[in-house]
Write a protein that holds these residues in place. Structure first.
Motif, PDB file in Angstrom:
ATOM      1  N   ALA A 130      61.993  69.557 -57.417  1.00 10.34           N
ATOM      2  CA  ALA A 130      61.390  68.330 -56.899  1.00 10.34           C
ATOM      3  C   ALA A 130      59.867  68.420 -57.000  1.00 10.34           C
ATOM      4  CB  ALA A 130      61.823  68.113 -55.458  1.00 10.34           C
ATOM      5  N   LEU A 131      59.318  69.567 -56.613  1.00 10.56           N
ATOM      6  CA  LEU A 131      57.862  69.750 -56.684  1.00 10.56           C
ATOM      7  C   LEU A 131      57.378  69.572 -58.125  1.00 10.56           C
ATOM      8  CD1 LEU A 131      57.382  72.869 -54.362  1.00 10.56           C
ATOM      9  CD2 LEU A 131      56.846  70.480 -53.848  1.00 10.56           C
ATOM     10  N   GLU A 132      58.166  70.136 -59.026  1.00  9.37           N
ATOM     11  CA  GLU A 132      57.865  70.043 -60.451  1.00  9.37           C
ATOM     12  C   GLU A 132      57.787  68.586 -60.886  1.00  9.37           C
ATOM     13  OE1 GLU A 132      60.218  73.389 -62.136  1.00  9.37           O
ATOM     14  OE2 GLU A 132      60.571  71.897 -63.715  1.00  9.37           O
ATOM     15  N   ALA A 133      58.833  67.848 -60.513  1.00 13.41           N
ATOM     16  CA  ALA A 133      58.894  66.432 -60.892  1.00 13.41           C
ATOM     17  C   ALA A 133      57.728  65.661 -60.291  1.00 13.41           C
ATOM     18  CB  ALA A 133      60.225  65.841 -60.437  1.00 13.41           C
ATOM     19  N   LEU A 134      57.452  65.929 -59.026  1.00 10.48           N
ATOM     20  CA  LEU A 134      56.365  65.213 -58.350  1.00 10.48           C
ATOM     21  C   LEU A 134      55.040  65.520 -59.026  1.00 10.48           C
ATOM     22  CD1 LEU A 134      57.536  65.788 -54.680  1.00 10.48           C
ATOM     23  CD2 LEU A 134      57.465  63.605 -55.911  1.00 10.48           C
ATOM     24  N   ARG A 135      54.855  66.765 -59.388  1.00  9.86           N
ATOM     25  CA  ARG A 135      53.625  67.150 -60.067  1.00  9.86           C
ATOM     26  C   ARG A 135      53.518  66.409 -61.407  1.00  9.86           C
ATOM     27  NH1 ARG A 135      52.499  73.416 -60.488  1.00  9.86           N
ATOM     28  NH2 ARG A 135      54.158  73.385 -62.035  1.00  9.86           N
ATOM     29  N   THR A 140      65.344  64.414 -58.954  1.00 13.90           N
ATOM     30  CA  THR A 140      64.194  63.834 -58.263  1.00 13.90           C
ATOM     31  C   THR A 140      63.628  62.655 -59.048  1.00 13.90           C
ATOM     32  OG1 THR A 140      63.652  65.980 -57.343  1.00 13.90           O
ATOM     33  CG2 THR A 140      61.900  64.327 -57.363  1.00 13.90           C
ATOM     34  N   ARG A 141      63.508  62.832 -60.336  1.00 14.94           N
ATOM     35  CA  ARG A 141      62.961  61.755 -61.162  1.00 14.94           C
ATOM     36  C   ARG A 141      63.831  60.507 -61.058  1.00 14.94           C
ATOM     37  NH1 ARG A 141      62.183  65.506 -65.191  1.00 14.94           N
ATOM     38  NH2 ARG A 141      60.148  66.421 -64.697  1.00 14.94           N
ATOM     39  N   GLU A 142      65.126  60.715 -61.089  1.00 16.02           N
ATOM     40  CA  GLU A 142      66.021  59.567 -61.006  1.00 16.02           C
ATOM     41  C   GLU A 142      65.956  58.885 -59.655  1.00 16.02           C
ATOM     42  OE1 GLU A 142      69.924  60.504 -62.377  1.00 16.02           O
ATOM     43  OE2 GLU A 142      69.199  60.962 -64.410  1.00 16.02           O
ATOM     44  N   GLU A 182      62.845  56.940 -59.323  1.00 17.95           N
ATOM     45  CA  GLU A 182      62.831  55.738 -60.149  1.00 17.95           C
ATOM     46  C   GLU A 182      63.526  54.603 -59.403  1.00 17.95           C
ATOM     47  OE1 GLU A 182      64.382  55.886 -64.480  1.00 17.95           O
ATOM     48  OE2 GLU A 182      62.551  57.108 -64.283  1.00 17.95           O
ATOM     49  N   ARG A 183      64.627  54.942 -58.748  1.00 22.50           N
ATOM     50  CA  ARG A 183      65.358  53.933 -57.981  1.00 22.50           C
ATOM     51  C   ARG A 183      64.629  53.576 -56.690  1.00 22.50           C
ATOM     52  NH1 ARG A 183      70.070  57.177 -57.936  1.00 22.50           N
ATOM     53  NH2 ARG A 183      70.066  56.810 -55.695  1.00 22.50           N
ATOM     54  N   HIS A 184      63.956  54.570 -56.115  1.00 16.96           N
ATOM     55  CA  HIS A 184      63.286  54.356 -54.824  1.00 16.96           C
ATOM     56  C   HIS A 184      61.864  54.890 -54.868  1.00 16.96           C
ATOM     57  CE1 HIS A 184      67.183  53.376 -52.946  1.00 16.96           C
ATOM     58  NE2 HIS A 184      67.651  54.334 -53.728  1.00 16.96           N
ATOM     59  N   ALA A 241      73.252  70.837 -61.078  1.00 16.90           N
ATOM     60  CA  ALA A 241      73.378  72.285 -60.932  1.00 16.90           C
ATOM     61  C   ALA A 241      72.400  72.724 -59.854  1.00 16.90           C
ATOM     62  CB  ALA A 241      73.070  72.973 -62.247  1.00 16.90           C
ATOM     63  N   LEU A 242      72.510  74.004 -59.470  1.00 16.71           N
ATOM     64  CA  LEU A 242      71.628  74.480 -58.413  1.00 16.71           C
ATOM     65  C   LEU A 242      70.409  75.198 -58.979  1.00 16.71           C
ATOM     66  CD1 LEU A 242      74.213  75.584 -55.758  1.00 16.71           C
ATOM     67  CD2 LEU A 242      72.618  73.692 -55.688  1.00 16.71           C
ATOM     68  N   GLU A 243      69.725  74.569 -59.883  1.00 12.89           N
ATOM     69  CA  GLU A 243      68.516  75.182 -60.430  1.00 12.89           C
ATOM     70  C   GLU A 243      67.416  74.145 -60.505  1.00 12.89           C
ATOM     71  OE1 GLU A 243      69.816  75.132 -64.679  1.00 12.89           O
ATOM     72  OE2 GLU A 243      71.069  76.799 -63.901  1.00 12.89           O
ATOM     73  N   SER A 244      66.206  74.642 -60.612  1.00 14.37           N
ATOM     74  CA  SER A 244      65.072  73.737 -60.473  1.00 14.37           C
ATOM     75  C   SER A 244      65.081  72.634 -61.519  1.00 14.37           C
ATOM     76  CB  SER A 244      63.761  74.513 -60.503  1.00 14.37           C
ATOM     77  OG  SER A 244      63.645  75.248 -61.679  1.00 14.37           O
ATOM     78  N   ALA A 245      65.515  72.939 -62.734  1.00 14.68           N
ATOM     79  CA  ALA A 245      65.522  71.898 -63.771  1.00 14.68           C
ATOM     80  C   ALA A 245      66.380  70.720 -63.331  1.00 14.68           C
ATOM     81  CB  ALA A 245      66.043  72.483 -65.085  1.00 14.68           C
ATOM     82  N   ALA A 246      67.560  71.028 -62.801  1.00 11.21           N
ATOM     83  CA  ALA A 246      68.447  69.965 -62.331  1.00 11.21           C
ATOM     84  C   ALA A 246      67.820  69.226 -61.156  1.00 11.21           C
ATOM     85  CB  ALA A 246      69.788  70.548 -61.926  1.00 11.21           C
ATOM     86  N   GLY A 247      67.112  69.973 -60.310  1.00 16.60           N
ATOM     87  CA  GLY A 247      66.434  69.359 -59.183  1.00 16.60           C
ATOM     88  C   GLY A 247      65.365  68.384 -59.648  1.00 16.60           C
TER      89      GLY A 247
END
Lengths: 332, 332
Positions: free
Chosen positions: B249-254, B225-227, B230-232, B215-221
């Motif tokens: 993405a920033l959220e995940a990276l944090r 990003t996490r996935e 994980e692969r790369h 989806a086009l929302e940060s949660a989906a982003g």
DNA sequence: CACTTGCCTGGAAGCGCTTCCAGTGCAGGC
DNA sequence: GCCTGCACTGGAAGCGCTTCCAGGCAAGTG
């Protein structure tokens, strides 16, 4: 709008009967190619456009309900959530949404006058604004159902939250987190819900210094914050009537080098997207539910005249994050 | 919708003529109180609602133009900016906006079928979606003007940006800032503009790893990003097709403890509110202009049939902020 | 008491279109 | 040469309402 060209004018110009013109317009195969061509030409020459009302009346189409939504373009997220929910609620029904931007009271009256005079809609959803007794009488006379979002009303059904309680929640949380000298960032007065929050904040915080932002966006919030802090450099907390202003406050605090929440705590209102990421403590209100309720209510009012949906006061929640400190159980 | 109660039924029940019923409805003072009462009662008993088409036709009101706006409720900010601009552009004219949420192709066709069959509008604004040749023919037959926002079209006037160029700008900026192993966070395919960006990104970055957000929302982003990470795990930059995904993405990276921009750079697209505060590097597109152009264009097409407004390719700009590093003049 | 004057009311004429029904003209069949 | 059938077309009847016009009736005037 285009001049009043009727189907008769087209028929005359093309040298055919109006029935034939009608057939051409509606793509009936029962017309010879030459005739079709002449009629098309005449339509183009005259700039003829069928009168929709007449088409409907003669064609006996399904009765279409139109719901007019009057709302001020305040905050993108509020606006989006409400209209999206409304649209989804109405998606199955044969009703559609007409949107009107209301900048101020005169705007609102102008739009309402036109809407009512032209019988342009079958239902009214007023977002963040209200109407007086005379208007109500007028609506009743016309049998036009109306509901209010984000405002209460003595005669019309409404859905909203308890903004005063919201303001109190903010103030109390700030106190609990150890704020001693809180300030208030209020919004423009025409946003009544926000004014209610500000008033409750005022009352609960006992005359805390206050600054009014010129608009409901972060830039205005930053300006207001800077001015407030200039007048009251010792403030250790900022209660902002919505999230956008709160982000503006964070911006201003960052730019003048005050640490959040250690030196200054900040709380907002709405819990809109990205506030999670930003870490803003805020009050969450269920905006989508506003739209759902309004859609369902107006639909029942249209289909079953006389039935009045229940008013709804929706729950709100404090969402503590990183712009306020950990609550002290026994703060004075 | 309500049964087909006409003014005749009301007149019969109340034992008066239809003219009198009409007077009561329109608040004429020329009716005695008792009669008025009886008519009101009959109206209520029957649940009568005037037929709007007939009112218009008989009343000879001003011709009202209705503009139907078909748009997917993708992003709050995009949606808000475009409709707000449209509403303001149309505010002075006797036209109003009808909003339709389009979730997918079948949704779109259903809405269009109804709109055209019922002649429910005088103009069409398609946001982020397009229509085929047959539809165009149909529109031409009906003399219905249409414009496209955020998509190009061979036959209809459009306004959009060069999304491919946008994708290239993102990729080049990332390279210039020293990214060696960039990844792509794409959006759902039905958002064509975003797909164009992703494709250009793909091409320019030469087969960089890519993950599609649901989806086009940060949660989906964040999930995407996490996935991808994980692969790369060695990715040192993330190009996200819009800002919401980038914040995700920033959220995940944090959450996994990667520093931005030192370890991973991030770039978004849109420059929506709060991105400034968050410090996201992004590409700014003039969304409001989409709405203004569409409003003006559709209005001229309605008032002056045959005249076709110019297509517009609007400028975009890179807005460098803190989620990417300082560009290296002579990076390889 | 006849005659205005008003107030209230109903009849009926459209508003601009769709669509049924009844042509009209022309080809082909007998 | 006359009839049938077909393709095309125009006339006219509404769709449900507003509104003009004229009529009816009670009260007020001379």
């Amino acid at each position: 709008m285009p001049a009043d060209v009727t189907i008769y004018a087209v028929a005359d110009l093309a040298g055919v009967g109006i029935a034939t013109v009608s057939r051409v317009i509606n793509g009936s195969p029962q017309v010879s190619p030459q005739t079709r061509g002449r009629v098309r030409q005449a339509i183009a020459d005259l700039g003829y456009r069928p009168n929709r009302a007449a088409c409907h009346l003669a064609g006996g189409r399904t009765r279409q309900a139109r719901i007019a939504v009057l709302l001020p373009f305040f905050s993108a997220h509020f606006y989006f959530s409400v209209t999206k929910a409304l649209a989804h609620e109405l998606a199955g029904s044969p009703a559609d949404l007409a949107l009107y931007d209301i900048r101020d009271r005169s705007d609102k009256n102008r739009v309402l006058d036109r809407l009512l005079a032209e019988r342009a809609c079958d239902g009214l959803v007023l977002v963040g604004c209200s109407i007086g007794d005379q208007r109500c009488d007028q609506l009743e006379r016309l049998g036009l159902p109306a509901v209010l979002i984000d405002r209460r009303h003595p005669r019309l059904p409404w859905v909203t939250i308890d903004n005063a309680r919201g303001g109190r929640l903010m103030a109390e949380h700030l106190r609990t987190c150890g704020a001693r000298r809180p300030g208030i960032i209020a919004g423009p007065d025409r946003a009544v819900a926000l004014a209610d929050r500000a008033a409750a904040l005022d009352a609960t915080l006992g005359g805390a210094p206050r600054e009014t932002a010129a608009a409901l966006e972060s830039a205005a919030g930053a300006v207001a914050t800077r001015e407030l802090l200039e007048r009251h450099p010792d403030l250790d907390a900022l209660a902002c009537v919505n999230d956008a202003l709160a982000v503006g406050a964070l911006e201003a605090l960052r730019s003048i080098g005050r640490r959040v929440p250690d030196e200054v705590q900040v709380i907002g209102f709405d819990d809109q997207p990205f506030m999670d990421f930003i870490g803003l403590t805020t009050i969450r209100q269920p905006m989508a539910t506003f739209g759902h309720w309004a859609g369902r209510s107006i639909l029942t009012m249209i289909t079953r005249p006389g039935q009045r949906p229940d008013d709804r006061l929706l729950p709100i929640h404090l969402v503590p994050r990183h712009t306020t400190r950990t609550p002290q159980e026994h703060s004075p």
